[in-house]
Motif scaffolding. Structure first.
Motif, PDB file in Angstrom:
ATOM      1  N   MET A 121      75.131  -3.279  17.405  1.00 40.63           N
ATOM      2  CA  MET A 121      76.510  -3.000  16.986  1.00 40.63           C
ATOM      3  C   MET A 121      77.344  -4.290  16.891  1.00 40.63           C
ATOM      4  SD  MET A 121      78.923  -1.110  16.017  1.00 40.63           S
ATOM      5  CE  MET A 121      78.194   0.513  16.167  1.00 40.63           C
TER       6      MET A 121
ATOM      7  N   ALA B 212      76.614  -5.958  13.682  1.00 44.76           N
ATOM      8  CA  ALA B 212      77.262  -5.241  12.573  1.00 44.76           C
ATOM      9  C   ALA B 212      78.762  -5.531  12.545  1.00 44.76           C
ATOM     10  CB  ALA B 212      77.011  -3.739  12.706  1.00 44.76           C
ATOM     11  N   LEU B 213      79.366  -5.615  13.736  1.00 42.34           N
ATOM     12  CA  LEU B 213      80.802  -5.919  13.824  1.00 42.34           C
ATOM     13  C   LEU B 213      81.083  -7.344  13.341  1.00 42.34           C
ATOM     14  CD1 LEU B 213      83.496  -4.744  14.748  1.00 42.34           C
ATOM     15  CD2 LEU B 213      83.034  -5.603  17.047  1.00 42.34           C
TER      16      LEU B 213
ATOM     17  N   GLU C  65      81.135  -7.388   9.646  1.00 44.15           N
ATOM     18  CA  GLU C  65      82.396  -6.867   9.097  1.00 44.15           C
ATOM     19  C   GLU C  65      83.487  -7.943   9.098  1.00 44.15           C
ATOM     20  OE1 GLU C  65      83.088  -3.995   7.589  1.00 44.15           O
ATOM     21  OE2 GLU C  65      80.926  -3.651   7.754  1.00 44.15           O
TER      22      GLU C  65
ATOM     23  N   ARG D 274      75.920   3.372  11.891  1.00 38.91           N
ATOM     24  CA  ARG D 274      76.320   2.104  12.507  1.00 38.91           C
ATOM     25  C   ARG D 274      77.358   1.395  11.647  1.00 38.91           C
ATOM     26  NH1 ARG D 274      71.552  -1.856  13.813  1.00 38.91           N
ATOM     27  NH2 ARG D 274      70.913   0.016  14.953  1.00 38.91           N
TER      28      ARG D 274
ATOM     29  N   ALA E 127      80.994   0.373  12.923  1.00 39.92           N
ATOM     30  CA  ALA E 127      81.382  -1.045  12.888  1.00 39.92           C
ATOM     31  C   ALA E 127      82.717  -1.227  12.161  1.00 39.92           C
ATOM     32  CB  ALA E 127      80.290  -1.870  12.212  1.00 39.92           C
ATOM     33  N   LYS E 128      82.888  -0.524  11.063  1.00 39.97           N
ATOM     34  CA  LYS E 128      84.160  -0.631  10.338  1.00 39.97           C
ATOM     35  C   LYS E 128      85.316  -0.105  11.180  1.00 39.97           C
ATOM     36  CE  LYS E 128      82.691  -0.822   5.547  1.00 39.97           C
ATOM     37  NZ  LYS E 128      83.250  -2.185   5.407  1.00 39.97           N
TER      38      LYS E 128
ATOM     39  N   CYS F  94      86.153  -2.609  13.936  1.00 33.99           N
ATOM     40  CA  CYS F  94      86.803  -3.777  13.350  1.00 33.99           C
ATOM     41  C   CYS F  94      88.294  -3.501  13.124  1.00 33.99           C
ATOM     42  CB  CYS F  94      86.110  -4.127  12.028  1.00 33.99           C
ATOM     43  SG  CYS F  94      86.756  -5.598  11.240  1.00 33.99           S
TER      44      CYS F  94
END
Length: 250
Positions: A1, A4-5, A8, A95, A99-100, A103
């Motif tokens: 995660m 993924a963050l 972003e 995921r 993540a979005k 963010c």
């Protein structure tokens, strides 16, 4: 995660989302300075509680718009670049959805913390009576953050489902006006609209004497039932919104 963050934040590094938060804080500062500039000794004696009454009013119209813009800026980059299908080959859709949201949530969390900083700084600068009410400021942080994040989640679902970002942006603006309008009606009406929870979770009331033209503020009981209802709404929107995004054909 975490990876993924980080992706972003890398994608939006030139989208200047921070500027939206900065403008909101600037408006808060100008509003606070304008308001305290008119305060007399009676008003300064209840300066902290006055801020806790006025900031939710300001939030009810500004925060839904900010949440809509932040969610739109995070999601339309995928629509414009048609990158959703590519992203889903390197990470699960669930995921990417989370993540979005995290963010965008960090931006709104920073906004509330900066609001509190402005409130405390202005209070000390102009001489509000007594120390800041830490327990009330904590409740303000908790409730404002909860409403902000639930609205952000709703806006993100709309922004991911609709390619035309005018639809979620219009929903955010209309919701903001609806939330502000409902604050002037009985509190229970706000329970039926997501944007009305700024008013539902407000714990300060106002008594204006038209004879003396003196305004007094007072604390009211916290609506924990409304807070629990908001948490349930967040959970429902999260799971339904995520399921709709996973099933969306890209």
């Amino acid at each position: 995660m975490i990876k993924a963050l980080a992706v972003e934040f890398q994608k939006i590094r030139r989208r200047k989302i921070w500027l939206i938060v900065a403008i909101m804080i600037l408006v808060n500062v100008l509003w606070s300075l304008w308001d305290v500039g008119r305060m007399n000794a009676h008003d300064l004696a209840q300066g902290w509680i006055c801020c806790l009454f006025q900031f939710p009013l300001l939030n009810s119209i500004m925060m839904p718009v900010i949440a809509a813009v932040v969610a739109s800026r995070l999601c339309d980059i995928e629509h414009k670049g048609q990158t959703l299908k590519l992203l889903e080959t390197v990470m699960p859709s669930a995921r990417l959805f989370s993540a979005k949201f995290f963010c965008g949530a960090l931006y709104l969390l920073a906004a509330v913390l900066l609001q509190l900083s402005v409130m405390v700084a202005v209070g000390y600068a102009v001489g509000f009576e007594g120390n800041p009410p830490l327990d009330k400021l904590f409740y303000y942080f908790l409730f404002t953050t909860a409403v902000n994040l639930t609205i952000l989640l709703w806006q993100q679902v709309l922004s991911l489902l609709f390619v035309n970002q005018m639809i979620p942006l219009a929903a955010g603006i209309i919701g903001g006006f609806a939330g502000l309008f409902l604050m002037f009606f009985p509190q229970n009406l706000g329970r039926f609209v997501l944007w009305g929870y700024y008013g539902v979770l407000m714990f300060v009331g106002m008594d204006w004497d038209k004879t003396t033209r003196i305004t007094d503020f007072y604390y009211t009981a916290i609506d924990w039932t409304g807070f629990c209802a908001l948490i349930v709404m967040f959970i429902v929107i999260y799971f339904i919104g995520r399921a709709l995004f996973i099933r969306k054909e890209v």
